[in-house]
Design an enzyme around this catalytic site. Structure first.
Site, PDB file in Angstrom:
ATOM      1  N   LYS A 127       0.825  -1.211   0.000  1.00 63.02           N
ATOM      2  CA  LYS A 127       0.000   0.000   0.000  1.00 63.02           C
ATOM      3  C   LYS A 127       0.861   1.264   0.000  1.00 63.02           C
ATOM      4  O   LYS A 127       0.536   2.245  -0.651  1.00 63.02           O
ATOM      5  CB  LYS A 127      -0.931   0.019   1.221  1.00 63.02           C
ATOM      6  CG  LYS A 127      -2.103  -0.937   1.080  1.00 63.02           C
ATOM      7  CD  LYS A 127      -3.143  -0.656   2.150  1.00 63.02           C
ATOM      8  CE  LYS A 127      -4.268  -1.684   2.092  1.00 63.02           C
ATOM      9  NZ  LYS A 127      -5.211  -1.555   3.198  1.00 63.02           N
ATOM     10  N   LYS A 212      -5.117 -11.310  -6.034  1.00 62.75           N
ATOM     11  CA  LYS A 212      -6.352 -11.579  -5.283  1.00 62.75           C
ATOM     12  C   LYS A 212      -7.412 -10.539  -5.630  1.00 62.75           C
ATOM     13  O   LYS A 212      -7.083  -9.393  -5.985  1.00 62.75           O
ATOM     14  CB  LYS A 212      -6.075 -11.584  -3.777  1.00 62.75           C
ATOM     15  CG  LYS A 212      -5.717 -10.245  -3.227  1.00 62.75           C
ATOM     16  CD  LYS A 212      -5.804 -10.174  -1.707  1.00 62.75           C
ATOM     17  CE  LYS A 212      -5.568  -8.728  -1.312  1.00 62.75           C
ATOM     18  NZ  LYS A 212      -5.642  -8.348   0.015  1.00 62.75           N
ATOM     19  N   LYS A 215     -10.640  -4.746  -3.104  1.00 58.46           N
ATOM     20  CA  LYS A 215     -11.382  -3.479  -3.202  1.00 58.46           C
ATOM     21  C   LYS A 215     -10.536  -2.417  -3.891  1.00 58.46           C
ATOM     22  O   LYS A 215     -11.052  -1.476  -4.458  1.00 58.46           O
ATOM     23  CB  LYS A 215     -11.707  -2.950  -1.800  1.00 58.46           C
ATOM     24  CG  LYS A 215     -12.711  -3.772  -1.031  1.00 58.46           C
ATOM     25  CD  LYS A 215     -12.785  -3.250   0.416  1.00 58.46           C
ATOM     26  CE  LYS A 215     -13.678  -4.127   1.275  1.00 58.46           C
ATOM     27  NZ  LYS A 215     -13.545  -3.851   2.705  1.00 58.46           N
TER      28      LYS A 215
HETATM   29  P1  TYM Z   1     -10.612  -6.483   4.794  1.00 54.83           P
HETATM   30  O1  TYM Z   1     -11.636  -5.474   5.169  1.00 54.83           O
HETATM   31  O2  TYM Z   1      -9.657  -6.146   3.688  1.00 54.83           O
HETATM   32  O3  TYM Z   1     -11.311  -7.851   4.387  1.00 54.83           O
HETATM   33  C1  TYM Z   1     -12.276  -8.489   5.198  1.00 54.83           C
HETATM   34  C2  TYM Z   1     -12.080  -9.989   5.136  1.00 54.83           C
HETATM   35  O4  TYM Z   1     -12.154 -10.456   3.775  1.00 54.83           O
HETATM   36  C3  TYM Z   1     -11.040 -11.292   3.489  1.00 54.83           C
HETATM   37  N1  TYM Z   1     -10.682 -11.153   2.055  1.00 54.83           N
HETATM   38  C4  TYM Z   1     -10.568 -12.190   1.203  1.00 54.83           C
HETATM   39  N2  TYM Z   1     -10.736 -13.517   1.364  1.00 54.83           N
HETATM   40  C5  TYM Z   1     -10.554 -14.313   0.264  1.00 54.83           C
HETATM   41  N3  TYM Z   1     -10.237 -13.835  -0.969  1.00 54.83           N
HETATM   42  C6  TYM Z   1     -10.056 -12.505  -1.179  1.00 54.83           C
HETATM   43  N4  TYM Z   1      -9.765 -12.048  -2.386  1.00 54.83           N
HETATM   44  C7  TYM Z   1     -10.225 -11.617  -0.066  1.00 54.83           C
HETATM   45  N5  TYM Z   1     -10.127 -10.269   0.080  1.00 54.83           N
HETATM   46  C8  TYM Z   1     -10.409 -10.009   1.397  1.00 54.83           C
HETATM   47  C9  TYM Z   1      -9.929 -10.751   4.397  1.00 54.83           C
HETATM   48  O5  TYM Z   1      -8.926 -11.724   4.598  1.00 54.83           O
HETATM   49  C10 TYM Z   1     -10.705 -10.417   5.656  1.00 54.83           C
HETATM   50  O6  TYM Z   1     -10.846 -11.572   6.462  1.00 54.83           O
HETATM   51  N6  TYM Z   1      -7.128  -6.044   8.357  1.00 54.83           N
HETATM   52  C11 TYM Z   1      -8.438  -6.594   8.055  1.00 54.83           C
HETATM   53  C12 TYM Z   1      -9.547  -6.110   8.953  1.00 54.83           C
HETATM   54  C13 TYM Z   1      -9.328  -6.286  10.426  1.00 54.83           C
HETATM   55  C14 TYM Z   1      -9.393  -7.521  11.131  1.00 54.83           C
HETATM   56  C15 TYM Z   1      -9.148  -7.173  12.489  1.00 54.83           C
HETATM   57  C16 TYM Z   1      -9.637  -8.827  10.747  1.00 54.83           C
HETATM   58  C17 TYM Z   1      -9.038  -5.313  11.309  1.00 54.83           C
HETATM   59  N7  TYM Z   1      -8.951  -5.832  12.564  1.00 54.83           N
HETATM   60  C18 TYM Z   1      -9.142  -8.149  13.478  1.00 54.83           C
HETATM   61  C19 TYM Z   1      -9.628  -9.819  11.759  1.00 54.83           C
HETATM   62  C20 TYM Z   1      -9.386  -9.466  13.085  1.00 54.83           C
HETATM   63  C21 TYM Z   1      -8.801  -6.195   6.630  1.00 54.83           C
HETATM   64  O7  TYM Z   1      -8.353  -5.208   6.122  1.00 54.83           O
HETATM   65  O8  TYM Z   1      -9.809  -6.957   6.086  1.00 54.83           O
END
Ligand code: TYM
Length: 350
Positions: A127, A212, A215
């Protein structure tokens, strides 16, 4: 009844349910990767564990964004999570910034984390590279520590996430273990619950199947948003990049290295309809029917979510009430953990 229990004896105290915590950022429309990699597990886990789920609005501040949009998208995300099947009677759903202990514990943990270990986080490197490391926000660098605080505050046993969060979970475990050995047992050391390979752990972009689905992709053509019109979804899936070798026996096979596009479509079918991608492959000898079946499967998954979302969004006050009740419940658990942590570190009680 417990097997050891004799008639007339009081039942032993119930074993506390294992705790689950996970979060999703509110910014950017949610997509199929979020759903298959994480959200459908959240729904499933609420019946098996004591589940806490969070819309992580503080994480969204780590990259530039429009303040008015952030509050709207936070409510939209909470509404969508309910539409996906989260039930406030069976889980605790809340907004991260409504529980101030997330920011409070982050500071304590930042004072135990090292510059070196945060510099190794690949998501920061990716990023920060986009906008230039010099101007990357300090919050973006410290992002994984806030994530660790989210998880550790709830004495979490299991964290359902997609494969892209694996490194952040490892850091969370390292921080918890280091803290426990330096300041005494304070935190539960959590485990990641990542879907199996071929089961939605890493849903790939339909146009660039070696990346992958994300967003923040440069183009929307390969990203299926949960809010996309079914006709748009059909078009996106039918235009998915497959491979150059001609269709025929053996051309449809589960081989993520050599055939990432075809394998991604097989994985979508397997995750949505059940089964293993390698078995599903045997029913196909060409790409067209594979694409149209995958499109049908995705549309049939998304349509009821969209209908439910439309109903729930008629009453934003009801969603806000769910979030307020969730924050009260979350705060109780978080306050106790934070108190343990500040005492362990030697901070004077007021
Ligand atoms: P975020 O908001 O990017 O994504 C939310 C969840 O979706 C999963 N994900 C995917 N799984 C499979 N294939 C994909 N292409 C794909 N893109 C996204 C992510 O792995 C995630 O589980 N840092 C985290 C948010 C967060 C969090 C936490 C998660 C903040 N605090 C504590 C767990 C525990 C994030 O940016 O997810």
């Amino acid at each position: 009844m417990d097997e050891q229990q004799k008639p007339g004896q009081p039942a032993p105290p119930a074993k506390p349910a294992r705790r689950v915590f996970s979060g999703i950022q509110p910014t950017g429309a949610p997509h199929l990767g979020n759903y298959l990699g994480a959200l459908r597990w959240w729904v499933d886990f609420q019946d098996r564990y004591d589940a806490f789920y969070c819309v992580v609005d503080l994480h969204a501040l780590t990259v530039p964004g429009d303040p008015e949009e952030l509050s709207k998208s936070t409510l939209t995300m909470a509404t969508l999570l309910l539409a996906c099947g989260l039930d406030p009677a069976r889980c605790t759903l809340f907004v991260q910034s409504h529980v101030h202990y997330h920011a409070d514990l982050t500071w304590l943990l930042e004072c135990t984390a090292s510059m070196g270990e945060l510099s190794r986080m690949t998501q920061f490197k990716d990023k920060a590279q986009k906008g230039g490391e010099e101007s990357a926000r300090v919050g973006l660098f410290a992002y994984p520590v806030l994530m660790a605080a989210d998880i550790l505050l709830y004495d979490t046993d299991l964290v359902p996430v997609g494969d892209d969060q694996r490194q952040h979970l490892e850091l969370t475990r390292d921080l918890a273990q280091r803290w426990n050995s330096r300041y005494g047992p304070t935190f539960v050391v959590p485990e990641a619950a990542i879907p199996p390979v071929g089961g939605g752990a890493r849903v790939m972009d339909l146009q660039e199947p070696r990346r992958k689905m994300s967003k923040s992709a440069d183009s929307d053509a390969g990203v299926v948003y949960l809010f996309d019109d079914p006709k748009v979804i059909e078009r996106k899936v039918k235009r998915a990049v497959t491979d150059l070798d001609p269709p025929g026996p053996g051309s449809v096979r589960w081989d993520p290295e050599e055939k990432p596009g075809v394998s991604n479509l097989l994985e979508l079918l397997a995750t949505i309809r059940g089964g293993k991608p390698e078995d599903i492959a045997r029913a196909y000898d060409g790409y067209a029917r594979l694409k149209s079946d995958a499109a049908d499967a995705v549309v049939s998954l998304v349509r009821p979510l969209q209908e439910r979302y439309r109903e729930l969004s008629q009453d934003p006050g009801a969603v806000q009430a769910v979030l307020a009740a969730g924050a009260r419940k979350a705060e109780e658990v978080a306050a106790a953990t934070y108190d343990r942590a500040r005492t362990a570190m030697g901070l004077l009680t007021a």
